[in-house]
Design a protein around this motif. Sequence first.
Motif, PDB file in Angstrom:
ATOM      1  N   SER A 102      73.279  41.841  30.556  1.00 33.99           N
ATOM      2  CA  SER A 102      72.804  40.484  30.849  1.00 33.99           C
ATOM      3  C   SER A 102      71.871  40.457  32.057  1.00 33.99           C
ATOM      4  O   SER A 102      70.844  39.774  32.038  1.00 33.99           O
ATOM      5  CB  SER A 102      73.999  39.553  31.087  1.00 33.99           C
ATOM      6  N   TRP A 103      72.209  41.206  33.101  1.00 34.49           N
ATOM      7  CA  TRP A 103      71.402  41.152  34.318  1.00 34.49           C
ATOM      8  C   TRP A 103      69.979  41.644  34.051  1.00 34.49           C
ATOM      9  O   TRP A 103      69.012  41.109  34.618  1.00 34.49           O
ATOM     10  CB  TRP A 103      72.045  41.975  35.426  1.00 34.49           C
ATOM     11  N   MET A 104      69.833  42.637  33.149  1.00 36.40           N
ATOM     12  CA  MET A 104      68.513  43.164  32.853  1.00 36.40           C
ATOM     13  C   MET A 104      67.693  42.174  32.027  1.00 36.40           C
ATOM     14  O   MET A 104      66.506  41.957  32.288  1.00 36.40           O
ATOM     15  CB  MET A 104      68.631  44.503  32.130  1.00 36.40           C
ATOM     16  N   SER A 105      68.336  41.562  31.028  1.00 32.06           N
ATOM     17  CA  SER A 105      67.637  40.571  30.206  1.00 32.06           C
ATOM     18  C   SER A 105      67.146  39.403  31.057  1.00 32.06           C
ATOM     19  O   SER A 105      66.003  38.946  30.906  1.00 32.06           O
ATOM     20  CB  SER A 105      68.568  40.057  29.102  1.00 32.06           C
ATOM     21  N   LEU A 106      68.006  38.913  31.944  1.00 31.45           N
ATOM     22  CA  LEU A 106      67.625  37.796  32.796  1.00 31.45           C
ATOM     23  C   LEU A 106      66.526  38.191  33.786  1.00 31.45           C
ATOM     24  O   LEU A 106      65.645  37.386  34.104  1.00 31.45           O
ATOM     25  CB  LEU A 106      68.853  37.271  33.542  1.00 31.45           C
ATOM     26  N   LEU A 107      66.568  39.438  34.273  1.00 28.07           N
ATOM     27  CA  LEU A 107      65.533  39.901  35.189  1.00 28.07           C
ATOM     28  C   LEU A 107      64.174  39.965  34.488  1.00 28.07           C
ATOM     29  O   LEU A 107      63.153  39.553  35.052  1.00 28.07           O
ATOM     30  CB  LEU A 107      65.899  41.280  35.736  1.00 28.07           C
TER      31      LEU A 107
END
Length: 445
Positions: free
Chosen positions: A297-302
């Motif tokens: 999730s953190w990568m997609s949001l970044l």
Amino acid sequence: MPRRENTSSSRHSKRLSRTLPQHIDSVVSLADSLALLQNESGLEGSQGYREGHATMEDAMREYCRAGLKTHWDMEEKAKRKVMWSGFLIRAGFDILCSSLYIFPFRDMIKISIDTGDTGKCNCLVWLPNKKKLLERIENGTSAYGLDGKGKRGIVVSLHGGGWTICRPHVDYTLCRHMADELETVVIAPDYRKAPRYPYPHAIFQLHAVLQWLSSGALLPHLPAAIRPLITSQRISLLGNSAGSNLCASLTVLSILQPLPFGAKIVSCSLLYPVLNLSIPYGDKLSMMVASKEGLPSWMSLLFLRCYVPPPRLTTDLALSPALAPNVVLEKFPPTVVCSAQRDYLAKEADDFSDRLKDLGVKVRHRNFEQVGHAFDAKPELWSKRQREINNKARVEAWKMISDVMVDALAEEKEVEEANEVMLHRAVESAQRDTDSTRSNDILKK
């Protein structure tokens, strides 16, 4: 005493005058078309670069005059955090894939395209394997005319990576396969990446690349033996993940602003695409029918934060092509949509496919079960069973794409001739089988 001219301002004016080639006219007219359609479809107008513009044309004109300078409506501390996070993850991925970037691939050349305001775009051009090409021509199994020397179009492959990481080298297996299978050249641009170049840098740079290809400027770069077989009038788009978003967006833009010299986008192939950025990330996760596999999730949001920083609007048609009105989508070329059951992007891909079908567009669509995002590229080192499932899905997905592309890239008369030859051979084969059966029956008697 005469007033002294500000030398810094003078140099800046001269620089701007050099960065205003004819490309600005196409961008402005493209912006005009987008503004008109967005107003007609009830979406929020303008790209949202800065408030206070009367029309989208004014916003785009100023944006181009500034050399596509980026404006962020974000606190400086938050901006630095996003910028450094994007740079670090890209640098880490480049180190991880560094061997690919220096590997001497066979049948591949490198070129650089000047795209005007959006700078130079380095591209990899994958050539069809000469041995395989000659074998198909000699065996008469080519899809391009009776002698295999009919003109075939060009494939443009756009890699994924959340608009932030990766280079075209990561898709070498896909590009190599398509170049050999389709007997044509596959050009893979290394488009501008966020966070340094957020939306709309990549999309406008790639639109300029398509204009360059349409002019036939690629042909002089090709080997003399292949050059007569290639035409720049038919272009097929192929992309995965974020690259699929760019493919669909470029198709929308090319419908609004037709390519020069009569060139056309003849097919659009989308692998696990992201098509509607206006849907919140949490809502996409809630619509999944299977456990999520893929990016954390953190990568997609970044990636989203890097590519679409405020004040850009996620409802822009060139950012969320699924929001394009029916008057645009009904003009889509034959399209392939491959989604993954365990991918949070599957629902919007399936909905987009259904909408195109309802509008009468030729669509080949499949939701591949038991696989996640990037199923055709993930190595799956720890699970042999999952690796086998992914490989099977990859083969089937790439076969769907090549089947649609081979008809789209060839001229209609060449397809008809090839079909006639294949039919004739099938009849001859059936006749031989019948004769053989009769001979056996006679011998038995």
